[in-house]
Design an enzyme around this catalytic site. Structure first.
Site, PDB file in Angstrom:
ATOM      1  N   ASP A   1       4.788  -4.726   6.114  1.00 30.63           N
ATOM      2  CA  ASP A   1       5.322  -6.018   6.560  1.00 30.63           C
ATOM      3  C   ASP A   1       5.372  -7.069   5.450  1.00 30.63           C
ATOM      4  O   ASP A   1       6.284  -7.893   5.420  1.00 30.63           O
ATOM      5  CB  ASP A   1       4.608  -6.531   7.810  1.00 30.63           C
ATOM      6  CG  ASP A   1       3.109  -6.622   7.643  1.00 30.63           C
ATOM      7  OD1 ASP A   1       2.611  -6.238   6.566  1.00 30.63           O
ATOM      8  OD2 ASP A   1       2.436  -7.096   8.567  1.00 30.63           O
TER       9      ASP A   1
ATOM     10  N   GLY B   1       0.833  -1.210   0.000  1.00 35.94           N
ATOM     11  CA  GLY B   1       0.000   0.000   0.000  1.00 35.94           C
ATOM     12  C   GLY B   1       0.862   1.253   0.000  1.00 35.94           C
ATOM     13  O   GLY B   1       1.896   1.289   0.659  1.00 35.94           O
TER      14      GLY B   1
ATOM     15  N   THR C   1       3.927   2.930   5.690  1.00 33.38           N
ATOM     16  CA  THR C   1       2.534   2.489   5.836  1.00 33.38           C
ATOM     17  C   THR C   1       1.835   3.435   6.806  1.00 33.38           C
ATOM     18  O   THR C   1       2.447   3.863   7.794  1.00 33.38           O
ATOM     19  CB  THR C   1       2.432   1.031   6.339  1.00 33.38           C
ATOM     20  OG1 THR C   1       1.098   0.767   6.742  1.00 33.38           O
ATOM     21  CG2 THR C   1       3.333   0.760   7.527  1.00 33.38           C
TER      22      THR C   1
ATOM     23  N   ASP D   1      -0.531   2.774   8.804  1.00 33.31           N
ATOM     24  CA  ASP D   1      -1.112   2.120   9.994  1.00 33.31           C
ATOM     25  C   ASP D   1      -0.230   2.167  11.249  1.00 33.31           C
ATOM     26  O   ASP D   1      -0.709   1.874  12.341  1.00 33.31           O
ATOM     27  CB  ASP D   1      -1.432   0.659   9.681  1.00 33.31           C
ATOM     28  CG  ASP D   1      -2.554   0.539   8.673  1.00 33.31           C
ATOM     29  OD1 ASP D   1      -3.396   1.449   8.634  1.00 33.31           O
ATOM     30  OD2 ASP D   1      -2.581  -0.450   7.919  1.00 33.31           O
TER      31      ASP D   1
ATOM     32  N   ARG E   1      -6.846  -2.116  10.603  1.00 33.83           N
ATOM     33  CA  ARG E   1      -7.439  -3.452  10.700  1.00 33.83           C
ATOM     34  C   ARG E   1      -6.941  -4.194  11.939  1.00 33.83           C
ATOM     35  O   ARG E   1      -7.702  -4.864  12.612  1.00 33.83           O
ATOM     36  CB  ARG E   1      -7.060  -4.239   9.436  1.00 33.83           C
ATOM     37  CG  ARG E   1      -8.230  -4.999   8.915  1.00 33.83           C
ATOM     38  CD  ARG E   1      -8.048  -5.523   7.520  1.00 33.83           C
ATOM     39  NE  ARG E   1      -8.915  -4.827   6.606  1.00 33.83           N
ATOM     40  CZ  ARG E   1      -8.539  -4.352   5.419  1.00 33.83           C
ATOM     41  NH1 ARG E   1      -7.314  -4.500   5.017  1.00 33.83           N
ATOM     42  NH2 ARG E   1      -9.414  -3.740   4.672  1.00 33.83           N
TER      43      ARG E   1
ATOM     44  N   ARG F   1       1.058  -5.209  -6.028  1.00 39.55           N
ATOM     45  CA  ARG F   1       1.099  -6.433  -5.230  1.00 39.55           C
ATOM     46  C   ARG F   1       1.434  -7.542  -6.229  1.00 39.55           C
ATOM     47  O   ARG F   1       0.733  -7.712  -7.222  1.00 39.55           O
ATOM     48  CB  ARG F   1      -0.237  -6.666  -4.548  1.00 39.55           C
ATOM     49  CG  ARG F   1      -0.615  -5.439  -3.687  1.00 39.55           C
ATOM     50  CD  ARG F   1      -1.516  -5.791  -2.532  1.00 39.55           C
ATOM     51  NE  ARG F   1      -2.100  -4.582  -1.954  1.00 39.55           N
ATOM     52  CZ  ARG F   1      -1.716  -4.033  -0.798  1.00 39.55           C
ATOM     53  NH1 ARG F   1      -0.742  -4.568  -0.094  1.00 39.55           N
ATOM     54  NH2 ARG F   1      -2.322  -2.963  -0.339  1.00 39.55           N
TER      55      ARG F   1
ATOM     56  N   ASP G   1       2.019   0.096  12.152  1.00 41.57           N
ATOM     57  CA  ASP G   1       1.893  -1.221  12.774  1.00 41.57           C
ATOM     58  C   ASP G   1       3.162  -2.059  12.670  1.00 41.57           C
ATOM     59  O   ASP G   1       3.104  -3.280  12.649  1.00 41.57           O
ATOM     60  CB  ASP G   1       0.706  -1.975  12.139  1.00 41.57           C
ATOM     61  CG  ASP G   1       0.871  -2.156  10.641  1.00 41.57           C
ATOM     62  OD1 ASP G   1       1.804  -1.561  10.065  1.00 41.57           O
ATOM     63  OD2 ASP G   1       0.073  -2.887  10.038  1.00 41.57           O
TER      64      ASP G   1
HETATM   65  P1  ATP Z   1       0.613  -2.710   3.489  1.00 44.90           P
HETATM   66  O1  ATP Z   1       1.006  -2.704   4.947  1.00 44.90           O
HETATM   67  O2  ATP Z   1       0.220  -1.382   3.018  1.00 44.90           O
HETATM   68  O3  ATP Z   1      -0.364  -3.801   3.108  1.00 44.90           O
HETATM   69  P2  ATP Z   1       2.687  -4.434   2.567  1.00 44.90           P
HETATM   70  O4  ATP Z   1       4.090  -4.219   2.206  1.00 44.90           O
HETATM   71  O5  ATP Z   1       2.422  -5.255   3.794  1.00 44.90           O
HETATM   72  O6  ATP Z   1       1.970  -3.037   2.662  1.00 44.90           O
HETATM   73  P3  ATP Z   1       1.683  -6.577   0.893  1.00 44.90           P
HETATM   74  O7  ATP Z   1       0.749  -6.545  -0.276  1.00 44.90           O
HETATM   75  O8  ATP Z   1       1.340  -7.459   2.022  1.00 44.90           O
HETATM   76  O9  ATP Z   1       1.903  -5.070   1.318  1.00 44.90           O
HETATM   77  O10 ATP Z   1       3.120  -7.047   0.329  1.00 44.90           O
HETATM   78  C1  ATP Z   1       3.706  -6.400  -0.781  1.00 44.90           C
HETATM   79  C2  ATP Z   1       4.333  -7.413  -1.704  1.00 44.90           C
HETATM   80  O11 ATP Z   1       5.379  -8.110  -1.016  1.00 44.90           O
HETATM   81  C3  ATP Z   1       3.415  -8.532  -2.183  1.00 44.90           C
HETATM   82  O12 ATP Z   1       2.610  -8.137  -3.278  1.00 44.90           O
HETATM   83  C4  ATP Z   1       4.402  -9.603  -2.595  1.00 44.90           C
HETATM   84  O13 ATP Z   1       4.907  -9.346  -3.890  1.00 44.90           O
HETATM   85  C5  ATP Z   1       5.519  -9.417  -1.571  1.00 44.90           C
HETATM   86  N1  ATP Z   1       5.359 -10.439  -0.518  1.00 44.90           N
HETATM   87  C6  ATP Z   1       4.534 -10.425   0.537  1.00 44.90           C
HETATM   88  N2  ATP Z   1       4.611 -11.562   1.253  1.00 44.90           N
HETATM   89  C7  ATP Z   1       5.520 -12.346   0.596  1.00 44.90           C
HETATM   90  C8  ATP Z   1       6.046 -13.663   0.799  1.00 44.90           C
HETATM   91  N3  ATP Z   1       5.651 -14.422   1.820  1.00 44.90           N
HETATM   92  N4  ATP Z   1       6.962 -14.108  -0.075  1.00 44.90           N
HETATM   93  C9  ATP Z   1       7.387 -13.363  -1.109  1.00 44.90           C
HETATM   94  N5  ATP Z   1       6.925 -12.129  -1.363  1.00 44.90           N
HETATM   95  C10 ATP Z   1       6.011 -11.619  -0.539  1.00 44.90           C
END
Ligand code: ATP
Length: 328
Positions: A107, A15, A130, A132, A176, A76, A134
C-alpha cells in the site's frame, strides 16, 4: 491497443515477497510480446531518483520465475516522499523516454504511485506484492500463498518438538494489521488457538481453552499469535502470563520472523504473478492508469489504487468458527 506507449518501466518497492520475480518476468515478456521496450528500475523509487535503470529483453528474465525476493531489489525511499525527490524521479524517466510504469509492492508503494501520477502525467498500474494479503481489490496478493506454506511447514516442525516434550508453544507469525496468515496457517497446522488483530479472544478465554485442552488429554499445544493481535500482551508476555497461571505447562515461544518472506514461490503465486504481469502491461497499452490488478472470483480485474490502499481485506469469519470446532 494504444500505440503512444513505447517504453514501460517496472520496479519493486517496499517489503519483498515471493512471486515478485515471476511478476517482473511477466511484465518484461508481455512488453516483448507486444513489441514494446521495457526498462527495469533497481531499488524502487530510490533507484528512480538516482537513475538506476537497465534495459530488459525477454532473455534478461530467464530462470527467475522460481526465485524468491526480487532481482531488482527493493528500497524504502524517504526522498520520494518529497516533491523534490519526485521531480528528480520524473526527470530521469523522461530522459530515458519511459512512458509508463508498473509498480510492484504494497500500500505504501501504491500511495507513492498515486501521488506521482497526479503530479506528473505518467500512467501507472500496480501489482500487489506483499505476503500479508492486506490489500483491497484482490483475494490474493503475490507471496501470500507461499508464506502460508512456509509457515505451515515451520509449525509442523515445531509441533514435532512440542509433542516430544509435552510443550505449549506460542508461535508468532506476520500480520500487524490483518490475521490472514495466522488464521489460515493456524487451521492448516491444527493450532489449538489463534490470536489475530481482528478479534480479542481475551486472556481468560485463552486460559480456559488451554485448561480444557489439558483436561481433554492433549499433552502438547500450539497457539498461533499474529504480530498485531490485540489481546494486550506480546508473545513473550503471553508466555509469562500462562506460566504464572497454568504452571503445569512447559511454555516456549517461537517467532518465525523474516523467514516467512523468503523462499521459492508456490505454483499458485507463479501463475498469479504471470497473470498479473500480463494484465498490468495490457492495461497500460489499453490506456488505463491509476489501477491495481487483482484476482477476484478467479478473474483478473482492475481496482482504482485509491480504493486498494484504503482499509484491508476482511478475514473470513467462518474460519474462526471452523478453528473453534477443530480445537474441541
Ligand atoms: P509493505 O506492505 O511490504 O510494507 P509497501 O509498499 O507498503 O510494502 P512502504 O515502505 O510503506 O512499503 O512504501 C514503499 C515506498 O513507497 C516508500 O519507501 C516510499 O518511497 C513510497 N511511499 C510510501 N508512502 C508514500 C507517500 N505518502 N508519498 C510518496 N511516496 C510514498
Amino acid at each position: 491497443m494504444s500505440t503512444n506507449i513505447t517504453k514501460i518501466g517496472v520496479f519493486t518497492s517496499g517489503g519483498d515477497s515471493p512471486g515478485m520475480n515471476a511478476a517482473i518476468r511477466a511484465v518484461v515478456r508481455t512488453c516483448a510480446y507486444h513489441n514494446k521496450q521495457c526498462v527495469a528500475i533497481h531499488r524502487g523509487y530510490q533507484g528512480m531518483i538516482e537513475g538506476d535503470f537497465e534495459e530488459m529483453n525477454a532473455r534478461s528474465v530467464k530462470a527467475i520465475i522460481n526465485r524468491g525476493g526480487t532481482i531488482l531489489r527493493s528500497a524504502r525511499s524517504l526522498e520520494f516522499k518529497t516533491p523534490e525527490g519526485r521531480a528528480k524521479a520524473y526527470n530521469n524517466l523522461k530522459e530515458n523516454e519511459i512512458d509508463a510504469l508498473v509498480a510492484i509492492g504494497g500500500d505504501g508503494t501504491f500511495t507513492g504511485a498515486m501521488i506521482f501520477s497526479e503530479e506528473y502525467d505518467i500512467p501507472i498500474i500496480g501489482i500487489p506484492g506483499t505476503i500479508d494479503n492486506d490489500i483491497k481489490g484482490t483475494t490474493y496478493t503475490l507471496g501470500y500463498d507461499t508464506a502460508l506454506n512456509t509457515v505451515v511447514d515451520a509449525i509442523d516442525k515445531i509441533r514435532d518438538t512440542a509433542s516430544s516434550h509435552d510443550r505449549l508453544f506460542f508461535i508468532e507469525v506476520m500480520g500487524r494489521d490483518v490475521g490472514h496468515i495466522a488464521l489460515n496457517t493456524g487451521i492448516g497446522a491444527g493450532a489449538e488457538e489463534i490470536l489475530i488483530p481482528e478479534e480479542n479472544l481475551g486472556l481468560d478465554r485463552l486460559l480456559e481453552s488451554l485448561e480444557k485442552s489439558r483436561r481433554s488429554g492433549k499433552t502438547s499445544s500450539i497457539v498461533i499469535v499474529a504480530e498485531g493481535d490485540n489481546i494486550g500482551k506480546n508473545v513473550f508476555e503471553l508466555k509469562d502470563y500462562v506460566n504464572e497461571h497454568l504452571p503445569f505447562y512447559d511454555v516456549r515461544v517461537s517467532v518465525l520472523g523474516h523467514m516467512q518472506r523468503g523462499g521459492s514461490p508456490t505454483c499458485f503465486d507463479r501463475v498469479l504473478a504471470s497473470r498479473m504481469g500480463v494484465k498490468a502491461v495490457e492495461s497500460i497499452l489499453d490506456g488505463k492508469s491509476g489501477f491495481m490488478v487483482g484476482l477476484l472470483q478467479d478473474k483478473m480485474c482492475l481496482t482504482p489504487l485509491e480504493q486498494a490502499v484504503k482499509g484491508h481485506t476482511e478475514i473470513d469469519r467462518e474460519l474462526l468458527r471452523v478453528s473453534d470446532i477443530m480445537s474441541v
